[in-house]
Design a protein around this motif. Structure first.
Motif, PDB file in Angstrom:
ATOM      1  N   LYS A 191      62.239  52.901  75.930  1.00 26.63           N
ATOM      2  CA  LYS A 191      62.541  53.252  77.226  1.00 26.63           C
ATOM      3  C   LYS A 191      62.120  52.038  78.348  1.00 26.63           C
ATOM      4  O   LYS A 191      62.766  51.583  79.106  1.00 26.63           O
ATOM      5  N   ARG A 192      60.987  50.934  77.672  1.00 21.86           N
ATOM      6  CA  ARG A 192      60.800  49.816  78.224  1.00 21.86           C
ATOM      7  C   ARG A 192      61.662  48.928  78.362  1.00 21.86           C
ATOM      8  O   ARG A 192      62.402  48.249  79.332  1.00 21.86           O
ATOM      9  N   ALA A 193      62.610  48.760  77.055  1.00 23.94           N
ATOM     10  CA  ALA A 193      63.632  47.962  76.750  1.00 23.94           C
ATOM     11  C   ALA A 193      64.891  48.223  77.918  1.00 23.94           C
ATOM     12  O   ALA A 193      65.562  47.504  78.293  1.00 23.94           O
ATOM     13  N   LEU A 194      65.247  49.700  77.875  1.00 23.87           N
ATOM     14  CA  LEU A 194      66.283  50.080  79.112  1.00 23.87           C
ATOM     15  C   LEU A 194      66.043  49.676  80.426  1.00 23.87           C
ATOM     16  O   LEU A 194      66.801  49.765  81.185  1.00 23.87           O
ATOM     17  N   MET A 195      64.745  49.527  80.802  1.00 22.98           N
ATOM     18  CA  MET A 195      64.368  49.237  82.279  1.00 22.98           C
ATOM     19  C   MET A 195      64.561  47.823  82.552  1.00 22.98           C
ATOM     20  O   MET A 195      64.368  47.467  83.705  1.00 22.98           O
ATOM     21  N   VAL A 196      64.639  46.955  81.549  1.00 20.71           N
ATOM     22  CA  VAL A 196      64.719  45.618  81.535  1.00 20.71           C
ATOM     23  C   VAL A 196      66.094  44.941  82.191  1.00 20.71           C
ATOM     24  O   VAL A 196      67.006  45.757  81.728  1.00 20.71           O
ATOM     25  N   GLY A 232      63.718  36.353  82.343  1.00 23.33           N
ATOM     26  CA  GLY A 232      65.125  36.498  82.910  1.00 23.33           C
ATOM     27  C   GLY A 232      65.849  37.718  82.486  1.00 23.33           C
ATOM     28  O   GLY A 232      65.240  38.533  81.618  1.00 23.33           O
ATOM     29  N   PRO A 233      67.096  37.836  83.106  1.00 16.48           N
ATOM     30  CA  PRO A 233      67.853  38.893  82.918  1.00 16.48           C
ATOM     31  C   PRO A 233      68.869  39.004  81.673  1.00 16.48           C
ATOM     32  O   PRO A 233      69.470  39.684  81.222  1.00 16.48           O
ATOM     33  N   LEU A 234      69.050  37.505  81.220  1.00 19.39           N
ATOM     34  CA  LEU A 234      70.094  37.479  80.134  1.00 19.39           C
ATOM     35  C   LEU A 234      69.798  38.336  78.848  1.00 19.39           C
ATOM     36  O   LEU A 234      68.568  38.455  78.327  1.00 19.39           O
ATOM     37  N   PRO A 235      70.937  38.708  78.371  1.00 19.13           N
ATOM     38  CA  PRO A 235      70.948  39.642  77.135  1.00 19.13           C
ATOM     39  C   PRO A 235      70.224  38.927  76.219  1.00 19.13           C
ATOM     40  O   PRO A 235      69.762  39.490  75.189  1.00 19.13           O
ATOM     41  N   GLN A 236      70.540  37.607  75.996  1.00 19.53           N
ATOM     42  CA  GLN A 236      70.055  37.043  74.615  1.00 19.53           C
ATOM     43  C   GLN A 236      69.017  35.915  74.951  1.00 19.53           C
ATOM     44  O   GLN A 236      68.702  34.807  74.455  1.00 19.53           O
ATOM     45  N   ARG A 237      67.952  36.466  76.056  1.00 13.19           N
ATOM     46  CA  ARG A 237      66.921  35.721  76.315  1.00 13.19           C
ATOM     47  C   ARG A 237      65.963  35.629  75.623  1.00 13.19           C
ATOM     48  O   ARG A 237      65.260  34.268  75.159  1.00 13.19           O
TER      49      ARG A 237
END
Length: 273
Positions: free
Chosen positions: A268-273, A134-139
């Motif tokens: 880069k991948r982390a920034l795309m989430v 999911g999109p949660l910052p603390q996922r």
């Protein structure tokens, strides 16, 4: 400064259904470098072990330790195999919860879970997969919390619960590595810290954890770096130094070996989430 998690992590997780039209035939001679947990909510799978075939039926779980050969597939005669899975590196204090009855070298199983316990396990598993993707910052910490709950429910049904198969010195060594990973640790310094000889540590650690102490240290350092790449704008050389590497180029080489991508690609991948 973000509060980075000083612990192992979930690597991947998912839900799937398989039958004769969409088979799931796994043949991994060398297994995974992490632990793999599978829960069957419907149908069944055949696990190929040294002495034959073991059925992973509804309301059961099987667990492969790191580096263990994995050979299994859905049983077409039992209908659709519905299952949840998670690949993870456990926290040191989870190890005794993972002391399940063995069905082969490096493979353990909990079978015939009571319906109530199985429902709790499935609920935790479903929520874990949903949160992890999911999109949660603390996922990631939320998913780890759900995995911890899942393992506690499993422990409530584990006939080996309460046993201390995992040496407390190995648990302390894992905790020591997670706490002091920034320092130039050696097998000898870890052994001294937990009161065990280096040779004994070198023997027991992979026997109980599945990888060597130095490999565990390497994986933990890279995981801390991965989280810092995602959560900060620190330079790669600064991050390398923060997680215990004096050379940014060597850090990048190890990072790629462990993660399958470069530090820049990971960011880069982390920034795309």
């Amino acid at each position: 400064m973000p509060n980075l998690i000083n612990s192992p992590r979930i690597i991947s997780a998912g839900r799937a259904q398989h039958d004769r039209h969409s088979p799931n035939r796994v043949r991994r001679p060398h297994g995974f470098p992490s632990w793999l947990l599978e829960y069957t909510s419907g149908g069944e799978a055949d696990l190929y072990v040294t002495n034959g075939i073991v059925k992973a039926r509804q309301h059961s779980l099987f667990l492969y330790l790191p580096g263990t050969r994995q050979t299994y597939e859905n049983n077409n005669e039992a209908g659709i195999w519905s299952h949840n899975w998670v690949s993870f590196q456990p926290r040191s204090d989870w190890l005794n919860w993972l002391d399940w009855p063995p069905i082969d070298a490096g493979v353990v199983m909990l079978d015939h879970l009571a319906l109530d316990t199985s429902n709790h396990v499935k609920s935790c598993f479903d929520d874990l997969v949903k949160v992890f993707h999911g999109p949660l910052p603390q996922r990631e910490p939320l998913a780890m919390s759900l995995l911890e709950q899942l393992l506690l429910w499993c422990d409530s049904a584990n006939p080996n619960s309460g046993s201390q198969r995992f040496d407390t010195r190995i648990q302390r060594s894992m905790a020591f590595i997670c706490e002091r990973y920034r320092e130039p640790l050696t097998l000898e310094s870890i052994a001294v810290a937990v009161g065990i000889s280096p040779s004994r540590l070198a023997h027991l650690f992979p026997q109980e954890v599945g990888i060597t102490p130095m490999r565990y240290l390497e994986q933990h350092r890279i995981e801390m770096a991965r989280q810092r790449l995602a959560a900060t704008s620190d330079s790669i050389s600064d991050i390398a130094e923060r997680v215990g590497y004096g050379s940014a180029s060597y850090f990048s080489k190890v990072f790629r070996n462990v993660q399958g991508c470069t530090p820049r690609e990971s960011r880069k991948r982390a920034l795309m989430v």
